[in-house]
Design an enzyme around this catalytic site. Structure first.
Site, mmCIF file in Angstrom:
data_model
loop_
_atom_site.group_PDB
_atom_site.id
_atom_site.type_symbol
_atom_site.label_atom_id
_atom_site.label_comp_id
_atom_site.label_asym_id
_atom_site.label_seq_id
_atom_site.Cartn_x
_atom_site.Cartn_y
_atom_site.Cartn_z
ATOM 1 N N MET A 1 27.274 47.537 2.087
ATOM 2 C CA MET A 1 26.932 47.354 0.693
ATOM 3 C C MET A 1 26.269 46.033 0.343
ATOM 4 O O MET A 1 25.863 45.858 -0.781
ATOM 5 C CB MET A 1 28.194 47.463 -0.141
ATOM 6 C CG MET A 1 28.674 46.095 -0.620
ATOM 7 S SD MET A 1 28.263 45.960 -2.365
ATOM 8 C CE MET A 1 27.922 44.287 -2.686
ATOM 9 N N PRO A 2 26.209 45.082 1.299
ATOM 10 C CA PRO A 2 25.775 43.753 0.855
ATOM 11 C C PRO A 2 24.496 43.798 0.016
ATOM 12 O O PRO A 2 23.537 44.490 0.355
ATOM 13 C CB PRO A 2 25.531 43.002 2.170
ATOM 14 C CG PRO A 2 26.366 43.697 3.178
ATOM 15 C CD PRO A 2 26.412 45.128 2.754
ATOM 16 N N VAL A 3 24.544 43.058 -1.096
ATOM 17 C CA VAL A 3 23.340 42.823 -1.896
ATOM 18 C C VAL A 3 23.053 41.330 -1.787
ATOM 19 O O VAL A 3 23.916 40.505 -2.093
ATOM 20 C CB VAL A 3 23.530 43.208 -3.375
ATOM 21 C CG1 VAL A 3 22.299 42.831 -4.180
ATOM 22 C CG2 VAL A 3 23.812 44.693 -3.511
#
Lengths: 62, 62, 62, 62, 62, 62
Positions: A1-3
């Site tokens: 999920m990293p943004v």
């Protein structure tokens, strides 16, 4: 999920941006163990008159 | 108090942006029970060369 | 691709958050014509001692 | 270490931005006791068609 | 309309935060000529294990 | 000057975070040609009930 949001000075060309998002994504995948397709990167270029350190605009630091 | 930041690709016209902020505000008011005048929205358009998924710029995904 | 960041006061329960992300996503899909699976939402709860209007913390406005 | 992000309407001249980052930095140094060289400020100008209150774009509030 | 986001290390007490938002708001009002009630500030405390300079966490810099 | 903000799920240990900021910083230095001491990274952990894709909280996607 990293943004990932990256603010940087303008002036890099497309080839550098291509390499940057590839390498940053690899860095995340290999260290925090996430899937590459989960990594989203947003780049924002910030002009020298819109950045300051020590209370002085970058524009005035040169 | 909600502050909403929306990053999206450029290309939407004014009518779409008008509708978007109206609908997003209604969505917040009706679900988290805040006053409409408390909802502030900031839109940021992000070019395809400044966005990446899976380590590849959007520009190169087409 | 929209990435939505929502800052709000704590205190909403899970049901409200569920409804909020569903409704905000629908609002985007229907107004700016993006695919729902492209919409990513990040919620950040901000305590009343970490928010200010008019130079006064929310904590002190009650 | 403070990182300050300021979103504001366009229209301020360079002199105003210079004064703003100087004064905001001083405000932090004097109240939270950090070193001035630790304060980094990022300014983002946001057009009136990209801001909304109460579900209405600033552009339409005039 | 300015929206100010401040990321800083934890450890400041309420009195310091009160003074900080007051002073930062005054700094904006006096330099960019906006109304105080338009200034919204969001504070985010960031732990030393969640901050890095030069590729090293703050936690490891002491 | 790059400022990097990384939002990710909780659960990574200190060793992973150490490696992540080191590797991300190297990725920037080597691709966009900036000095390592200019790279600042802010990590924000976001709980599964505060993240959504396709209008559904991560918490409900498992």
């Amino acid at each position: 999920m990293p943004v990932v949001q990256i603010e940087m000075l303008p002036g890099r060309n497309l080839e550098q941006k291509r390499a940057m998002v590839k390498r940053v994504t690899e860095a995340l995948v290999e260290t925090i163990n996430c899937k590459p397709e989960r990594v989203k990167i947003i780049i924002r270029e910030v002009a020298k008159e819109h950045l300051a350190d020590s209370g002085v605009l970058y524009l005035d630091q040169e």
